[in-house]
Every structure is written in structure tokens, then in C-alpha cells.
Enzyme design. Structure first.
Site, PDB file in Angstrom:
ATOM      1  N   GLU A 501       3.624  14.599   2.687  1.00  0.00           N
ATOM      2  CA  GLU A 501       3.550  15.402   1.455  1.00  0.00           C
ATOM      3  C   GLU A 501       4.474  14.839   0.370  1.00  0.00           C
ATOM      4  O   GLU A 501       5.215  15.573  -0.286  1.00  0.00           O
ATOM      5  CB  GLU A 501       3.831  16.883   1.729  1.00  0.00           C
ATOM      6  CG  GLU A 501       2.722  17.504   2.550  1.00  0.00           C
ATOM      7  CD  GLU A 501       2.673  19.030   2.535  1.00  0.00           C
ATOM      8  OE1 GLU A 501       3.546  19.666   1.931  1.00  0.00           O
ATOM      9  OE2 GLU A 501       1.738  19.567   3.142  1.00  0.00           O
TER      10      GLU A 501
HETATM   11  C1  LIG Z   1       2.707  12.210  11.078  1.00  0.00           C
HETATM   12  C2  LIG Z   1       1.985  12.059   9.783  1.00  0.00           C
HETATM   13  C3  LIG Z   1       1.055  13.004   9.395  1.00  0.00           C
HETATM   14  C4  LIG Z   1       0.332  12.819   8.219  1.00  0.00           C
HETATM   15  N1  LIG Z   1      -0.681  13.704   7.888  1.00  0.00           N
HETATM   16  C5  LIG Z   1      -1.500  13.382   6.858  1.00  0.00           C
HETATM   17  C6  LIG Z   1      -2.678  14.153   6.605  1.00  0.00           C
HETATM   18  O1  LIG Z   1      -2.965  15.129   7.296  1.00  0.00           O
HETATM   19  N2  LIG Z   1      -3.493  13.770   5.586  1.00  0.00           N
HETATM   20  C7  LIG Z   1      -3.210  12.701   4.803  1.00  0.00           C
HETATM   21  O2  LIG Z   1      -3.982  12.398   3.911  1.00  0.00           O
HETATM   22  N3  LIG Z   1      -2.088  11.963   4.996  1.00  0.00           N
HETATM   23  C8  LIG Z   1      -1.245  12.270   6.005  1.00  0.00           C
HETATM   24  N4  LIG Z   1      -0.125  11.516   6.231  1.00  0.00           N
HETATM   25  C9  LIG Z   1       0.174  10.420   5.333  1.00  0.00           C
HETATM   26  C10 LIG Z   1       1.433  10.601   4.525  1.00  0.00           C
HETATM   27  O3  LIG Z   1       1.214  11.478   3.472  1.00  0.00           O
HETATM   28  C11 LIG Z   1       1.834   9.188   4.086  1.00  0.00           C
HETATM   29  O4  LIG Z   1       2.432   8.611   5.221  1.00  0.00           O
HETATM   30  C12 LIG Z   1       2.740   9.176   2.924  1.00  0.00           C
HETATM   31  O5  LIG Z   1       2.004   9.438   1.791  1.00  0.00           O
HETATM   32  C13 LIG Z   1       3.454   7.826   2.760  1.00  0.00           C
HETATM   33  O6  LIG Z   1       2.576   6.748   2.842  1.00  0.00           O
HETATM   34  P1  LIG Z   1       2.939   5.496   3.776  1.00  0.00           P
HETATM   35  O7  LIG Z   1       3.321   5.997   5.103  1.00  0.00           O
HETATM   36  O8  LIG Z   1       1.831   4.543   3.691  1.00  0.00           O
HETATM   37  O9  LIG Z   1       4.239   4.878   3.121  1.00  0.00           O
HETATM   38  P2  LIG Z   1       4.310   3.951   1.829  1.00  0.00           P
HETATM   39  O10 LIG Z   1       3.544   4.541   0.717  1.00  0.00           O
HETATM   40  O11 LIG Z   1       4.017   2.567   2.231  1.00  0.00           O
HETATM   41  O12 LIG Z   1       5.842   4.096   1.454  1.00  0.00           O
HETATM   42  C14 LIG Z   1       6.860   3.378   2.145  1.00  0.00           C
HETATM   43  C15 LIG Z   1       8.189   3.707   1.467  1.00  0.00           C
HETATM   44  O13 LIG Z   1       8.168   3.290   0.107  1.00  0.00           O
HETATM   45  C16 LIG Z   1       8.591   4.350  -0.739  1.00  0.00           C
HETATM   46  N5  LIG Z   1       7.924   4.228  -2.025  1.00  0.00           N
HETATM   47  C17 LIG Z   1       6.619   4.083  -2.291  1.00  0.00           C
HETATM   48  N6  LIG Z   1       6.431   4.001  -3.615  1.00  0.00           N
HETATM   49  C18 LIG Z   1       7.637   4.111  -4.210  1.00  0.00           C
HETATM   50  C19 LIG Z   1       8.107   4.121  -5.553  1.00  0.00           C
HETATM   51  N7  LIG Z   1       7.335   4.010  -6.586  1.00  0.00           N
HETATM   52  N8  LIG Z   1       9.429   4.259  -5.766  1.00  0.00           N
HETATM   53  C20 LIG Z   1      10.292   4.363  -4.744  1.00  0.00           C
HETATM   54  N9  LIG Z   1       9.892   4.367  -3.453  1.00  0.00           N
HETATM   55  C21 LIG Z   1       8.589   4.246  -3.194  1.00  0.00           C
HETATM   56  C22 LIG Z   1       8.200   5.628   0.016  1.00  0.00           C
HETATM   57  O14 LIG Z   1       9.005   6.700  -0.410  1.00  0.00           O
HETATM   58  C23 LIG Z   1       8.483   5.212   1.446  1.00  0.00           C
HETATM   59  O15 LIG Z   1       9.846   5.397   1.703  1.00  0.00           O
HETATM   60  C24 LIG Z   1       0.611  11.712   7.391  1.00  0.00           C
HETATM   61  C25 LIG Z   1       1.584  10.779   7.780  1.00  0.00           C
HETATM   62  C26 LIG Z   1       2.252  10.934   8.957  1.00  0.00           C
HETATM   63  C27 LIG Z   1       3.246   9.890   9.352  1.00  0.00           C
END
Ligand SMILES: Cc1cc2nc3c(=O)[nH]c(=O)nc-3n(C[C@H](O)[C@H](O)[C@H](O)COP(=O)(O)OP(=O)(O)OC[C@H]3O[C@@H](n4cnc5c(N)ncnc54)[C@H](O)[C@@H]3O)c2cc1C
Length: 822
Positions: A501
Site C-alpha cells: 500500500e
Molecule cells: C506480501 C505482499 C502482498 C501484496 N499484496 C498486493 C495485492 O494484493 N495487490 C497488489 O496489486 N499488489 C500487492 N503487493 C505489491 C506491493 O504493493 C508492491 O510490492 C509495492 O507497491 C512495491 O513494489 P515493489 O515490491 O516492486 O518495489 P519497488 O517499486 O521496486 O520499490 C523498491 C524500493 O524503491 C523505493 N522507491 C520506488 N520508487 C521510489 C521513489 N520515487 N523515491 C524513493 N524511493 C522509491 C520503494 O519505496 C522501495 O523501497 C503486495 C506485495 C507484497 C510483498
């Protein structure tokens, strides 16, 4: 001398008007009145003539629109249009989502504390309380988190049935559709209680009640969609998930490659206008067992079957998981917390247009829909799960530190342990205050986008920190997993709340201040909107309406910041109680934030968006003002309990210190050094005066959770504390009470050992010898034995036969990383 009096009087009037944010007309009239008096009593001297000329050249043009526009507004508007940051459609939708609440008052530099205190406190209805005391209590008794996480990697089937039958999946669905129609606060309380026991169960309940299809349907669904899906979702006949994230698009969900093409296809034997969908999503909670998938994708209309636009935009639709082409079933394994979570894919899946949530008219509006729902939802689910954990940590860690002895004293008496204990208790207080405050706002009909982001970020971060503190205090007891470990799984799962989220670093760096500055500022949004108006005259008029007010607001913030810093906020109106100074200091820093925000936008313009470290720190200041307000609010709402004062002081001083430090870092790093020098002089004329919360509070606060006090009861209120054999928390409480009862007896035994009256090899032998020598009575002996047994039970850790542990890894390994990126 008379010139000096004149100058002092003029300065006084200036300061009073600026401090009270007088309007342009009041400024104009006050100056005219003042000059009228001066001219009357002193005659028309050279000085008064100059002052009148200034009046004619400055105030009159400011009040006459054509002159003002020509000399002031138009040139400013030109500069503004050049420096204004460009914004994509998705950014604009994200920023305009939701509403603003108390955080806007804090941002604007002049919070009205009576208003804060009169905001209705969060309350449960009788029906909600009955659900918590009834079905929720029964569910808690059913939960065996070790069995779920270690043996089954799923909830037992009877728990699934119970959750469906008791309406746990329909907490937010209105009664007319068979749901519970509970408030946000009740929803949060339910998740808080379950999260303290099992993140796997709480996440399972959370998803259908948060950004899942139910919420989108409630707000945007067609009548037909609502009538079909909502009753089925409320009863658990449909298991929903919502799929937004894909391998190529995580935090930047708008970059997804999942797409739908408008085309004709066959649906139920008829040619139908619909969408051919292809997607590859991952991390989707409940996806492996979902019967209906809420899907976000980009919609294109290359053949213009719907209209003139090719790229329609992000769209949300409901896809039954049973239709051909939908792939679900495989699972991810999120940090030993085996709620159902996994990927879903689909290739060229044809769906009719009316499966779009809200029907054809909502095509392309998906991003705005998601952002609106997230604006409220972010304040509920993850803060509740972090608070659930924190309540358990406060309850158990204090008790454990009392019953666990090293060097012959309870470890909770060491200063080194008092410090993390105080952090745990104070953080729990802050976390609970913030999630209660934000859910109360949601229940008042708000969708507090910025406040929800603040609460989501800070409550989950504090949760992670105190999970580490608790693990440190528990030592090996926290590390060795098993049915009697009440900490380990929560500690493991802390990063999940950080990531979902809105991942926390992104939330801090981009959202809190990025959205806050635009939505909470009294004039910036109106100025930005003016810049987007196509008609040049209308645009200038719109800009003109706010820009003079904005200038007056800026002048006022300079004056207020400096005066409030000079007197340390002492003359700010605030309720006369023991915490009055915290209100006053918050006003002081609120003014400084208003000033610093304007200066940052003025100096950096569009570049501020990329200066994430500056933006993050400004967001931290707003956040700590919000957390401090929440703390003061809950202290009042709970009847200003005297015993909680050390916590309130610790929490408030922590927030004020953090605010000061973030200002200091901003000043050190601000690119315009002259401006930084001036701001430092205005904000900290006496230097940095706030220190970290004092050590003396550590001892006071630690003692509040080292015993069964009223404060400890309040901190853990809402956790599952029922005295049943399988409840680890009840065992901890039992041990604490018995250990306290046995402490005087221990003292007697210690003295007896010291005097060489007894000399057993173990404490139990000493107790036996003391009984035989009548040093203690039979009754005292029994108390001591019972306490030893109860404490031993809590201190014990689980051990396993090698087979028991290897049973998990013996299963056939079928993992295959999903390497496909659309
Ligand atoms: C257990 C679990 C349940 C989930 N459930 C759902 C679900 O039900 N439905 C759904 O759609 N998604 C779900 N998600 C997805 C979740 O919302 C994403 O994991 C989240 O949006 C982050 O994406 P990512 O993991 O690809 O990290 P990335 O986007 O790759 O981010 C990696 C890091 O970079 C940082 N970052 C990225 N952009 C910036 C910026 N501009 N400035 C500074 N920092 C930045 C982030 O804060 C993070 O620390 C779930 C994820 C998990 C792990």
C-alpha cells in the site's frame, strides 16, 4: 523621539496585522487610519508626505484589480508558469485524490487546538462491540498461529468457514447487501486484535475489506454489479483479490504493461463489444484462491470502437477466475507469513465491457478510483496490524523483563533495558493515537489522503523498530520459533507492512509532502489550477484571486515564525493543562513549516519534486506535528489520565525533537545558503533548544509496563488477553502476577542465603530448605513454587525432533521464478 514612537507604532501595527493574517482590505484601512491620525496630530511633515506617497503607490494599486494585474499579478504569473512542475495525468489524479483534514491546519501554520479537541473521538457502536466480544473473540480462540504458519501454510478449513459464516469478509459492505456495515474504527479494532495473534489471519480478513473489489464496487460499481457481487462477497461465496502490481510496475504502478484492447468477441454465444486482456501480475494477496479478480490494466481502443481516443487509460474490471485463460493457483511465500499470495496471469482473455467496474463510463478512470479508495484504506489496514503487534509487544515485553532475571535482578531494572522498554511503550501510545485519530476522521466521512499516508508510514516504521527492541529484550526466547513464541512471526512479517500500500521510502520521499504541500496549502492548488486554464484572461483572473492572499500569508508566516520562536510559543492560546507547552511548541513549529514550505517552493519550484531528501524531511515535520496532535488528542479523549503523563511527555518531546532535527538537516542541506541562513535565524534565534526525551522518563515509563498498571491495560486494550490455556499472553500475565507476589519471598530467601542460613544448589532447593527451617511459611513456599513454575513456562522455548523440522522441506520442491515481464 516622535519619529521613534511613530516607527515603533507602525512596526507594532505591522506585526499585529501580519501575526493575525489580516486581509488586504484590513491592511489598507489600518494603514490609512494610522496615517490619518499621524497627519492630524503631527501635521503634514516631509515624513508623513512620503508615507502617504507610499500608500498611494503601494496599497491603492494592490486594491485596484487592473493595476494589480498589470504590475504584480501578470509578471508573477509568467514566472510561475515557467517554474511550475509539469505533472502527468496519473500524478494529477494521485494528488487530487481524497480530502485533507487536521494535517491541513498543521500545514497552514496556525492550528486551532480547540478544534482538534472538539473532533469527535472514535467510538464503537453496541453492535460493533458485540461482534468484537462474540465472533471475534471466538475466532481469536481458534487461532493457532504456529499451526497456520508452520504446519499448514494456510488457515484450517474450519476457520475459513467460520470467517465466511460470521461475515468477516463483509465488514465494510452495507447491511442492504448482507454485510456488517461497520465503521472504519471498528474495522481497525478488529484487525488490531487479530494482528496481535496472527498476521496470516488478519491479512486474510483485511484484503476483502480494503482495496479489494468490494470497496471499488461500493463507490463506483453499477447497480447490477453491486446487486450481484456484494451479497456474494459479504457471505464469502466469492473470494476476491485485487491485482495492480506487476513485475515491471511496483511502486510506479502506472507503468504497468498489462493491457486490454477494445474489440469484438464472443461472450455467452453472442458477438459482444468487449476487451481482450493480457496481464502478468505478482504479489497478489488471495489470488491463489480467488474466485473473482479485480484487475487494473491499461485500456486501448486502436480501432476507435468506443470513441476517438486511442489510449483510454488505466481501467479496473472484475474478472471471474473461472473463465478460460485466467491463471491462478501458484503461491509466493512472504516471510513465513503464509497468507494466500501469488501471481496471476492471463493471455488474450476476452471480457465484455460491462465487467469494467462502474461500466463503460468508468473506462480509463481506474487510477483515480484506486487513489480515492487508497486515500482512506491506507489509514486502516496496515496501521491496525502494526498497532495490533505493538499492543502485544507492550504487554509481553514489560512482563518478560520483570520475570526474566539476570545478575540476580529482573532485566527490566537495568537502565540498558529501560531505554528500549520506554521506546516500546511510548511508540505504542503514539501508534495507537495516530491510527485512532485517522480512523475517526474516516468515520466523519473524510478520505484523508495525506493523513493516511503519514499514519501508514510512521505507524509501520515505529512497529518495525519496536519489534526489534522487543526481540532484543527477549533474547533467545524471541529467536527460537515454535508454538510458544509470541514475537517471532510478527517480527519476521514487519517488512510486509513497510512494503505494501505504498512502499515506505516512496511514501516518505514523494507522497507525504508532495501531496501535502499541494493539498494542504491554502493557495497552491488554486494557483496550479489557474496555470492549467486555457483561456489567458480567465487564467490570470484565477491566479490574481489568490496570489495577493498568498503573499500576505507568506509575510504572516515570517512574522509568526520569528515571534513564536522568540517567545518559544508562550503566548499561543492553548488549553491550560500540564501539556499546554506541547500545544504551544507545536504551533511554533507549524508556523515554521508553513514558512519553510513556501520558501522551498519559491526557491526550488519544480525541482523540489526531485529533491526527495528535502521533501522527505518537510514531510517528517508535518508527520511529527500530526503524531503529536494525535497523542494530545487521545490523552484528552481518554480523560487525561495522570498515570499516562510520562508517556505523553516522552511522546511529545520525541516528536518536538524530531521536528527540530529535521529542520536542522533541512537548513544544513538547503541549496540556497543565504536563504538557509535567514531561515535559521528566523526559526532558531536561540539555537536548537530541544533535547531527546529525558532519561528520567525511561525509568518512569518502563515501570508502567513492568507491572500490571492501568496504563499498561490502556496500552494493550483491544489485544486478545483472554485467560485460556492456549493464549501465550495469558500465560505471560499469569507469570507476571505470580512473580510480583513472590518477590517479597525471594527477598527473604536472598537474605537467608546471605546469612548462610540456607545453601541449596538451586533456588528451589533454597525454598525447600527455608520452608523446613521455618524461614518461610507453607503459604509463602506455595506462592514461590507457583511463580517459579509460571515464569519457567514463559521463559521456556520450544524444541523439535529433527523430523518435525524437516517435514516442511521434504515436500517436493516445485519452485520456479516467474521471469516473464510483459
Ligand atoms: C506480501 C505482499 C502482498 C501484496 N499484496 C498486493 C495485492 O494484493 N495487490 C497488489 O496489486 N499488489 C500487492 N503487493 C505489491 C506491493 O504493493 C508492491 O510490492 C509495492 O507497491 C512495491 O513494489 P515493489 O515490491 O516492486 O518495489 P519497488 O517499486 O521496486 O520499490 C523498491 C524500493 O524503491 C523505493 N522507491 C520506488 N520508487 C521510489 C521513489 N520515487 N523515491 C524513493 N524511493 C522509491 C520503494 O519505496 C522501495 O523501497 C503486495 C506485495 C507484497 C510483498
Amino acid at each position: 523621539m516622535s519619529i521613534l514612537i511613530w516607527f515603533v507604532a507602525l512596526t507594532g501595527i505591522f506585526l499585529v496585522l501580519a501575526y493575525h493574517r489580516a486581509s488586504l482590505i484590513i491592511w489598507t484601512m489600518s494603514y490609512a487610519l494610522f496615517m490619518g491620525f499621524t497627519s492630524y496630530f503631527s501635521g503634514m511633515t516631509a515624513g508623513t508626505i512620503v508615507a502617504w506617497i507610499f500608500y498611494l503607490l503601494f496599497f491603492i494599486p494592490l486594491n485596484v484589480k487592473p493595476l494589480r494585474q498589470r504590475w504584480l499579478t501578470r509578471p508573477l504569473f509568467r514566472i510561475y508558469q515557467k517554474v511550475m512542475p509539469s505533472m502527468s495525468q496519473t500524478e494529477r489524479e494521485a494528488i487530487s485524490a481524497g480530502t485533507v483534514t487536521w494535517e491541513a491546519d498543521l500545514f497552514r501554520g496556525n492550528p486551532d487546538w480547540n478544534k482538534l479537541l472538539s473532533i469527535p473521538a472514535a467510538r464503537l457502536t453496541e453492535e460493533e462491540q458485540a461482534f468484537i466480544n462474540g465472533p471475534l473473540e471466538t475466532l481469536c480462540r481458534m487461532i493457532n498461529d504456529w499451526d497456520i504458519t508452520h504446519n499448514r501454510a494456510d488457515l484450517p478449513s474450519e476457520m475459513w468457514t467460520y470467517l465466511k459464516e460470521q461475515g468477516f469478509f463483509g465488514l465494510i459492505i452495507p447491511k442492504q447487501y448482507g454485510g456488517k456495515e461497520f465503521s472504519a474504527y471498528a474495522h481497525s479494532e478488529i484487525l488490531t486484535k487479530v494482528s496481535g495473534l496472527s498476521i496470516t489471519v488478519s491479512t486474510t480478513i483485511a484484503v476483502p475489506n480494503s482495496l479489494g473489489p468490494a470497496e471499488l464496487l461500493l463507490h463506483y460499481g453499477t447497480e447490477e454489479q453491486k446487486n450481484y457481487y456484494l451479497p456474494r462477497l459479504a457471505k464469502g461465496e466469492e473470494i476476491p483479490c485485487f491485482a495492480l502490481t506487476s513485475p515491471s510496475a511496483g511502486s510506479d504502478a502506472g507503468a504497468m504493461h498489462d493491457h486490454g484492447i477494445i474489440c469484438k468477441g464472443e461472450h455467452e454465444g453472442k458477438e459482444t463489444l468487449g476487451i481482450r486482456l493480457t496481464w502478468n501480475k505478482r504479489y497478489i494477496t488471495l489470488a491463489p484462491i480467488a474466485t473473482v479478480i479485480g484487475l487494473a490494466f491499461k485500456l486501448y481502443d486502436p480501432d476507435h470502437l468506443l470513441g476517438e481516443v486511442d489510449d483510454i487509460g488505466i481501467t479496473c474490471a472484475l474478472i471471474p477466475a473461472s473463465i478460460p485463460g485466467v491463471e491462478i493457483g501458484r503461491r509466493h511465500f512472504p516471510l513465513d507469513t503464509p497468507f494466500q499470495n501469488g501471481p496471476t496471469k492471463g493471455k488474450d482473455v476476452f471480457i465484455p465491457l460491462d465487467w469494467i467496474i462502474g461500466g463503460k463510463k468508468m473506462a480509463g478512470k481506474g487510477w483515480g478510483m484506486l487513489m480515492e479508495c487508497l486515500a482512506a484504506g491506507r489509514g486502516i489496514t496496515l496501521p491496525a496490524s502494526a498497532v495490533g503487534g505493538a499492543k502485544v509487544l507492550s504487554y509481553t515485553t514489560g512482563a518478560y523483563a520483570r520475570i526474566r532475571r539476570q545478575f540476580n535482578v529482573p532485566i527490566g531494572q537495568f537502565e540498558g533495558i529501560e531505554e528500549p522498554l520506554a521506546r516500546i511503550a511510548a511508540s505504542t501510545y503514539i501508534m495507537n493515537a495516530a491510527r485512532t485519530f485517522v480512523t475517526a476522521a474516516i468515520d466523519e466521512g473524510e478520505k484523508p489522503a495525506v493523513a493516511s499516508a503519514i499514519v501508514k508510514y510512521h505507524v509501520t516504521e515505529l512497529g518495525r523498530k519496536i519489534a526489534c527492541d522487543s526481540m532484543d529484550i527477549h533474547g533467545g526466547k524471541g529467536i527460537c520459533l515454535g508454538p510458544h513464541n509470541y514475537l517471532g512471526r510478527g517480527y519476521e512479517s514487519a517488512p510486509i507492512a513497510i512494503t505494501v500500500e505504498g512502499a515506505n521510502i516512496l511514501t516518505r520521499s514523494m507522497i507525504i509532502f508532495g501531496q501535502g504541500a499541494i493539498r494542504c496549502h491554502p493557495y497552491v492548488l488554486a494557483e496550479m489550477e489557474a496555470a492549467h486554464i486555457k483561456d489567458a484572461k480567465a487564467a490570470l483572473d484565477a491566479f490574481d484571486k489568490v496570489v495577493t492572499k498568498h503573499i500576505a500569508y507568506g509575510v504572516s508566516n515570517i512574522v509568526r515564525t520569528f515571534l513564536l520562536a522568540l517567545c518559544s510559543g508562550r503566548f499561543v492560546f492553548a488549553p491550560k493543562t500540564k501539556v499546554k507547552r506541547y500545544f504551544q511548541q507545536a504551533t511554533r513549529f507549524s508556523s515554521a513549516l508553513a514558512l519553510f514550505s513556501d520558501v522551498s517552493m519559491l526557491v526550488l519550484g519544480g525541482k523540489l519534486k526531485r529533491k526527495e531528501s528535502l521533501s522527505a524531511r518537510l514531510g517528517d515535520i508535518l508527520s511529527h506535528l500530526y503524531l503529536l496532535s494525535s497523542v494530545l488528542k487521545i490523552y484528552y479523549d481518554q480523560g487525561r489520565c495522570k498515570e499516562d503523563l510520562p508517556l505523553v511527555r516522552f511522546a511529545s518531546e520525541h516528536c518536538l525533537f524530531e521536528i527540530q532535527e529535521r529542520f536542522s538537516e533541512l537548513l544544513q542541506n538547503f541549496p540556497n545558503r543565504w536563504m538557509a541562513f535567514t531561515l535559521r535565524w528566523l526559526i532558531f534565534p536561540y539555537g536548537r533548544r530541544f533535547a531527546k526525551a529525558k532519561d528520567k522518563y525511561n525509568h518512569k515509563i518502563a515501570s508502567l509496563i513492568l507491572s500490571p498498571t492501568a496504563t499498561r491495560d490502556r496500552l494493550s486494550h483491544g489485544a486478545f488477553l483472554t485467560d485460556v490455556p492456549e493464549n501465550n499472553l495469558a500465560a505471560v500475565q499469569d507469570a507476571l502476577v505470580k512473580a510480583i507476589a513472590a518477590e517479597p519471598i525471594e527477598k527473604i530467601l536472598k537474605e537467608a542465603v546471605h546469612k548462610n542460613e540456607i545453601s541449596g544448589y538451586t533456588p528451589m532447593e533454597n525454598a525447600q530448605l527455608a520452608l523446613e527451617k521455618n524461614i518461610i511459611s507453607q503459604e509463602q513456599y506455595d506462592v514461590y513454587v507457583e511463580a517459579s513454575a509460571a515464569c519457567g513456562k514463559v521463559i521456556a522455548v520450544d524444541d523439535f525432533s529433527p523430523d518435525e523440522l524437516s517435514s516442511q522441506t521434504n515436500s517436493t520442491n516445485t519452485h520456479k521464478p516467474n521471469l516473464a515481464i510483459l
